[in-house]
Design a protein around this motif. Structure first.
Motif, mmCIF file in Angstrom:
data_model
loop_
_atom_site.group_PDB
_atom_site.id
_atom_site.type_symbol
_atom_site.label_atom_id
_atom_site.label_comp_id
_atom_site.label_asym_id
_atom_site.label_seq_id
_atom_site.Cartn_x
_atom_site.Cartn_y
_atom_site.Cartn_z
ATOM 1 N N PRO A 1 9.828 4.379 16.280
ATOM 2 C CA PRO A 1 10.993 4.719 16.292
ATOM 3 C C PRO A 1 12.063 3.708 15.409
ATOM 4 N N PHE A 2 11.289 3.193 14.961
ATOM 5 C CA PHE A 2 12.041 2.209 12.720
ATOM 6 C C PHE A 2 12.774 4.030 12.463
ATOM 7 N N VAL A 3 12.331 4.956 12.001
ATOM 8 C CA VAL A 3 12.729 5.918 11.535
ATOM 9 C C VAL A 3 14.245 6.504 12.850
ATOM 10 N N ASP B 1 0.950 -1.081 0.478
ATOM 11 C CA ASP B 1 -0.006 -0.120 0.113
ATOM 12 C C ASP B 1 0.668 1.028 -0.263
ATOM 13 N N ALA B 2 1.313 1.139 -1.281
ATOM 14 C CA ALA B 2 2.915 2.905 -0.968
ATOM 15 C C ALA B 2 1.667 3.786 -1.385
ATOM 16 N N SER B 3 2.130 4.763 -1.229
ATOM 17 C CA SER B 3 1.363 5.989 -2.452
ATOM 18 C C SER B 3 1.832 7.316 -1.471
ATOM 19 N N ILE C 1 14.020 7.291 -1.831
ATOM 20 C CA ILE C 1 13.860 6.280 -0.884
ATOM 21 C C ILE C 1 14.881 5.785 -0.195
ATOM 22 N N LEU C 2 15.049 5.422 0.873
ATOM 23 C CA LEU C 2 15.346 5.000 1.872
ATOM 24 C C LEU C 2 15.180 4.135 2.516
ATOM 25 N N GLY C 3 15.859 2.684 3.115
ATOM 26 C CA GLY C 3 15.569 1.894 3.864
ATOM 27 C C GLY C 3 16.694 0.383 3.463
ATOM 28 N N PRO C 4 16.116 -0.445 4.607
ATOM 29 C CA PRO C 4 17.333 -1.506 4.800
ATOM 30 C C PRO C 4 17.359 -2.472 4.217
ATOM 31 N N SER C 5 18.016 -3.136 3.565
ATOM 32 C CA SER C 5 17.734 -4.323 2.416
ATOM 33 C C SER C 5 16.260 -5.051 2.140
ATOM 34 N N GLY C 6 16.031 -5.611 1.558
ATOM 35 C CA GLY C 6 14.514 -5.394 2.194
ATOM 36 C C GLY C 6 13.021 -5.003 1.852
ATOM 37 N N ILE D 1 5.826 2.175 3.543
ATOM 38 C CA ILE D 1 6.206 3.256 3.643
ATOM 39 C C ILE D 1 5.802 4.283 5.303
ATOM 40 N N GLN D 2 7.072 4.567 5.755
ATOM 41 C CA GLN D 2 6.723 5.459 7.298
ATOM 42 C C GLN D 2 7.328 6.322 7.695
ATOM 43 N N GLN D 3 7.666 7.176 6.312
ATOM 44 C CA GLN D 3 7.700 8.957 6.704
ATOM 45 C C GLN D 3 8.158 9.074 5.560
ATOM 46 N N LYS D 4 7.480 9.997 4.852
ATOM 47 C CA LYS D 4 7.997 11.084 3.635
ATOM 48 C C LYS D 4 8.010 12.631 3.972
#
Lengths: 382, 314, 371
Positions: free
Chosen positions: A245-247, A38-40, A51-56, A229-232
């Motif tokens: 907390p993840f971000v 559900d990415a928007s 777009i930043l994130g760990p692998s996977g 998506i955690q934060q934009k």
């Protein structure tokens, strides 16, 4: 996040830019697992989004769907007003720089750059000029005749950028192209990306797991984890005001203070109890989730903690605790301390001291005092 | 002390002992010679080959005396003259050369998609199936496979029976030039696929994706990117198929019905049917020469391909 | 001893004389002549290796010669099925290098065996006791003594499927030029057996062989237009069985083999005649003496009447001992000549002429067929 988007465009002084890429409720399911869930988001023209994130985390999957390598299981992707669901990559106007660059080893640098123009059947007479212009743009003027294996890593990066841009695509996608470079070259290329992107004003989506890169190059950052998506937000906001907390943990070095919520004070101040120590911070989650007795976590960045030999040096700070230096790591521009705090059941706090020249380094075993203010602690539910 | 000894694993001690023994047998100052020692078997092999070629060269200058069935004591170029003037040998040589070139082209064309699918398919099951289908013929061998074609393509074979069902009279599918070429292509395909596959594996999938994002549809991606990058594979596979089919014996002998001889069959006849070792040696040496010439030509034009073990031609 | 052409050393000669004496004595006591051990008998080898052709050929040899020999002497016989053409250079090489040859006895065509004899790699067999009971056929033509012993004759007949010849049996080799037989005829891949009748069919004379064989080549060229299949012995049987061919120039044994498998196959000797030739047995030089002795015993036994009767029943070929009973299906058959009249239609050319010209004939035939 309409505010953040507006802020970004306002800062660039371009006013209300039209939307270049619109991603709506996109899902990608592999073998029953959500690679993207559900990415928007909307991306205004001319923006540089990372777009930043760990692998996977699903960031590359999302990027590849935008590029046209694999259609979403559900949801829409609209580029410049055109829904691109089943449009193959070669019919999209997207320049892409790949992780391993994917340069054609059997061609020269110039032939690589000319390739998209030929494939897109541009007027053959204009091609040499254009190739030269773009080689100059990436500062490779005069190296067009070199074969790919005769170029350095940084030069190869530049060829890849020129090749992705020479046909003036609507969108530039960067799929972690800097991941394999050594740090110095990587930082140099980050600035290059930024410069070129600004010079051409091309809408860009960059994928990376390197938080520094995200902060340096982006107008906006999307943080992803587990397909979601955690934060934009703009880089500074992402850093200062993480959503969860993840971000908070993924960007920067963050200490977490466990506790149970006690009370909700004025101006968003939250008090919470760790053992019998009362800690204070500001609300990072909705007030309702921080009700009395709930498990909470206070995020405290390593650079926000002051360290001193004497308690007196820390007067004026809202919270002061004593601790013992377990380890001190000299990193050049800073010293990273790991300090166990008896008041927090021996929890280890990581603390940066950035005045490496002015301060003496504390030895392991040394008793020290740590202090911070209420606004330095961001309290999240859970 | 005792603790330290038990901490020293038995395997290490065995290795120490072995190294000590090796040190006595092959002292340190011999070390520089080790690589040459490793080369010894290869040198021996090549040496024997050269020796054999030398003897063949000697025989090729002697003519057969049919009164005693011994080769003449004196040397002459008679065998070479026969080899290049007699219509039989010219016909057979031409047939082998043209045939091996046709077989090479056909084999490469057919093997490429096979190798491509095998390398690129995301399905592990399909890849396994293709690999097994590729290696199975190796266990079966050339003669048995040719025999299989005799059964399948014979006048009362499966193919003609199928034709019969749709009302086509049985026709001769065997014992002609196309049958030989067909058999050779089928025989060579696994070799070609095996030589092509590493070259295709060496082309990152990302490169094909890149070509797509740069505006190339799959045809143009294939033409401008995959084909040129797979060239080492094509050269390697082409050389192997060309030399193997040029020198093949069994397929022309079995599927040619006796009238479609290749050079190897003519050589066999000289050695084993007319007992003319001199002329046989001459033909064999000429075959070696022509084969080497062809390989050299390909090397000069296209480089050594995968046979160069990844060394890039500067 | 007919003054052996190939010098024997003294020791060998003495051994031979002893062997002959032993045989002479034994022959009176036993039909095998080898069943009783004499004090002077050389040591028996564990086995003898006999090169043979496969299929029904080796089966017949085993039943008629090898098995009874083993029974009588206790010496096992191993059959080596290496192609005759391939064993030849091996034997030649062994003799040239003074090694022990790879086989004890070679079952060979007389033509091929003659090459070996000319080369001097064969032992003389003139002293075999049973030779005195054989017909002229056992003696190779144009060679001194007995470097080879011929053991039977055979005919390169015109074998055909009666179904394909509704108007009756073919009378002439020329009948095969009928266009309806295009691709339906088989010949030996070196043309062996076909050269001589082709000479007649092409309008030439047998006396002109080898001087002028142009008529033969003209006829072969006409046959080439029929796109014949070219093969070796087992191919003919297979091709008949698989329905690939209607007619062939082949040794009758191969056609008979197909007939035994239940096919309707017949054969004739056409009016131009058919090639008659012989096969034989010989022993390569360089064997240890005791093995040579027993190898000779084997060949001597092979030309005894008992052995010939069983062996040649299997092959369906006429032997070299008078008074053999032909197989029931071959009584009066042209491929099993017994009478003067029958032999008149057969073409027999001396092995020497064949050997000296074969190579040339083969390449000529090949050149026409491969063209």
């Amino acid at each position: 996040m309409p505010d953040a988007a507006n802020a970004a465009t306002a800062r660039d002084g371009r006013g209300e830019a039209p939307i270049a890429v619109s991603v709506r409720h996109v899902n990608m399911v592999y073998n029953g697992q959500h690679a993207v869930k559900d990415a928007s988001f909307d991306l205004p023209k001319g923006n540089f989004l990372t777009i930043l994130g760990p692998s996977g985390s699903g960031k590359t999957t999302l990027l590849r769907m935008i590029a046209g390598f694999g259609a979403p299981t559900s949801g829409n992707i609209v580029i410049n007003g055109r829904a691109v669901g089943a449009v193959p990559p070669h019919r999209r106007s997207i320049g892409m720089v790949f992780q391993k660059l994917a340069l054609f080893p059997h061609m020269t640098a110039a032939e690589n750059v000319a390739f998209p123009l030929k494939m897109r059947r541009r007027d053959a007479r204009t091609i040499p000029d254009k190739v030269e212009r773009y080689l100059n743009l990436v500062r490779l003027g005069g190296l067009g005749d070199r074969r790919i294996h005769q170029l350095s890593g940084g030069q190869q990066q530049r060829v890849a950028i020129a090749r992705a841009l020479v046909f003036e695509p609507d969108l530039l996608l960067l799929d972690e192209p800097l991941a394999a470079l050594d740090r110095k070259l990587r930082e140099e290329m980050q600035l290059e990306f930024r410069r070129i992107q600004r010079e051409l004003g091309v809408t860009t989506i960059n994928v990376t797991h390197d938080q520094r890169e995200a902060l340096v190059v982006s107008d906006e950052i999307i943080v992803m984890d587990k397909g979601e998506i955690q934060q934009k937000a703009q880089p500074t906001e992402t850093y200062r005001q993480p959503n969860n907390p993840f971000v908070a943990n993924f960007i920067g070095v963050t200490n977490f203070l466990q506790g149970k919520a006690l009370s909700f004070e004025a101006e968003g101040e939250v008090r919470f109890l760790h053992g019998d120590v009362v800690l204070r911070g500001r609300a990072g989650s909705a007030a309702a989730s921080l009700g009395n007795g709930r498990e909470v976590r206070g995020a405290l960045r390593a650079e926000q903690i002051r360290i001193a030999a004497e308690e007196a040096a820390l007067t004026g700070l809202d919270t002061v605790v004593s601790g013992e230096v377990e380890d001190a790591i000299f990193e050049g521009e800073r010293v990273v301390y790991e300090i166990s705090v008896p008041a927090l059941d021996g929890a280890i706090l990581r603390v940066f001291d950035h005045d490496v020249v002015g301060h003496t380094q504390f030895e392991a075993g040394r008793r020290v005092f740590l202090g911070w203010t209420v606004k330095d602690v961001l309290v999240f539910a859970g | 002390m005792k603790a330290a000894r038990t901490a020293y694993p038995i395997r290490w001690r065995v290795m120490d002992a072995l190294e000590a023994v090796a040190g006595i047998l092959w002292p340190r100052f011999f070390r520089a010679g080790t690589p040459y020692l490793m080369l010894a078997p290869a040198i021996l092999l090549v040496g024997l080959l050269v020796l054999g070629l030398w003897q063949m060269a000697d025989a090729s200058f002697r003519t057969l005396d049919t009164n005693t069935f011994l080769l003449s004591e004196d040397y002459s170029l008679a065998n070479y003259k026969r080899a290049v003037t007699e219509s039989l040998f010219i016909t057979v040589a031409g047939r082998s050369l043209v045939g091996s070139i046709i077989v090479t082209v056909l084999t490469l064309v057919i093997s490429f998609p096979y190798a491509y699918v095998m390398v690129r398919t995301p399905s592990a099951t399909l890849r396994k199936f293709l690999l097994i289908a590729l290696f199975l013929p190796f266990f079966i061998g050339q003669v048995v496979r040719a025999y299989g074609w005799l059964i399948i393509l014979g006048n009362q074979g499966m193919v003609n029976e199928a034709f019969g069902l749709i009302g086509i009279a049985p026709m001769r599918l065997l014992y002609n030039y196309p049958a030989v070429l067909f058999g050779l292509v089928q025989y060579m395909m696994p070799f070609a696929v095996l030589m092509l596959a590493p070259a295709l594996t060496a082309i990152p999938e990302e490169i094909e994706a890149a070509a797509g994002s740069l505006g190339a549809d799959w045809v143009r991606t294939f033409r401008h990117v995959v084909l040129p990058m797979a060239r080492p594979g094509f050269v390697g596979a082409g050389l192997v198929v060309l030399t193997l089919s040029l020198t093949d014996f069994a397929i022309p002998a079995m599927l040619g019905g006796g009238s479609q001889d290749f050079i190897a069959n003519a050589i066999y006849d000289q050695f084993f049917r007319t007992s003319d070792q001199g002329l046989g040696a001459t033909l064999a040496l000429l075959l070696v020469a022509v084969g080497s010439l062809l390989v050299g030509l390909v090397f000069t034009l296209f480089g050594a391909g995968t046979l160069a073990m990844g060394r890039v031609k500067a | 001893m007919n003054g052996p052409k190939f010098p024997l050393n003294d020791l060998t000669r003495r051994r031979l004389l002893q062997g002959a004496a032993a045989l002479g004595g034994a022959a009176g006591l036993s039909t095998l002549g080898v069943s009783r051990a004499f004090a002077q008998e050389p040591e028996k080898p564990a086995e003898l290796i006999v090169r043979a052709w496969g299929g029904s050929w080796v089966d017949s040899l085993k039943a008629g010669v090898s098995d009874p020999f083993t029974k009588a002497t206790g010496i096992a016989i191993r059959h080596d099925l290496t192609e005759d053409n391939e064993i030849q250079p091996k034997v030649w090489a062994a003799v040239a290098q003074k090694r022990v040859p790879p086989i004890h006895i070679n079952w060979d065509t007389t033509t091929n065996a003659t090459k070996s004899a000319l080369r001097g790699v064969t032992e003389d067999l003139s002293d075999l006791p049973n030779l005195k009971n054989t017909t002229d056929l056992s003696k190779p033509v144009g060679l001194d003594g007995y470097p080879i012993v011929n053991t039977y004759g055979y005919v390169y007949v015109l074998a055909y499927r009666p179904e394909a010849f509704p108007n009756g049996a073919p009378k002439s080799w020329k009948d095969l030029l009928d266009p309806k037989f295009k691709g339906r005829i088989a010949l030996y891949n070196d043309g062996i057996g076909f050269h001589f009748p082709a000479q007649v069919a092409g309008g030439g004379k047998l006396e002109d062989i080898p001087g002028n064989m142009q008529p033969a080549w003209d006829f072969v060229a006409k046959m080439k237009e029929q796109s014949p299949l070219l093969g070796e012995d087992p191919d003919f049987t297979t091709w008949f069985q698989k329905g690939e061919i209607d007619a062939a120039c082949t040794i009758s044994t191969n056609a008979r083999e197909a007939r035994k498998a239940g096919l309707d196959i017949k054969w004739v000797v056409p009016e131009e005649g058919a090639k008659y030739d012989t096969d034989g047995l010989w022993i390569p030089k360089g064997l240890p003496e005791n093995e040579l002795y027993w190898a000779k015993q084997y060949i001597d036994f092979a030309i005894s009447k008992d052995a010939q009767q069983v062996w040649l029943d299997g092959l369906g070929l006429p032997g070299v001992v008078p008074g053999l009973t032909p197989p029931a299906d071959l009584v009066g058959d042209p491929s099993y000549p017994t009478t003067e009249e029958e032999f008149k239609h057969l073409i027999r050319i001396s092995a020497k002429v064949q050997v000296e010209n074969e190579s040339e004939w083969f390449s000529k035939f090949k050149a026409i067929m491969q063209g």
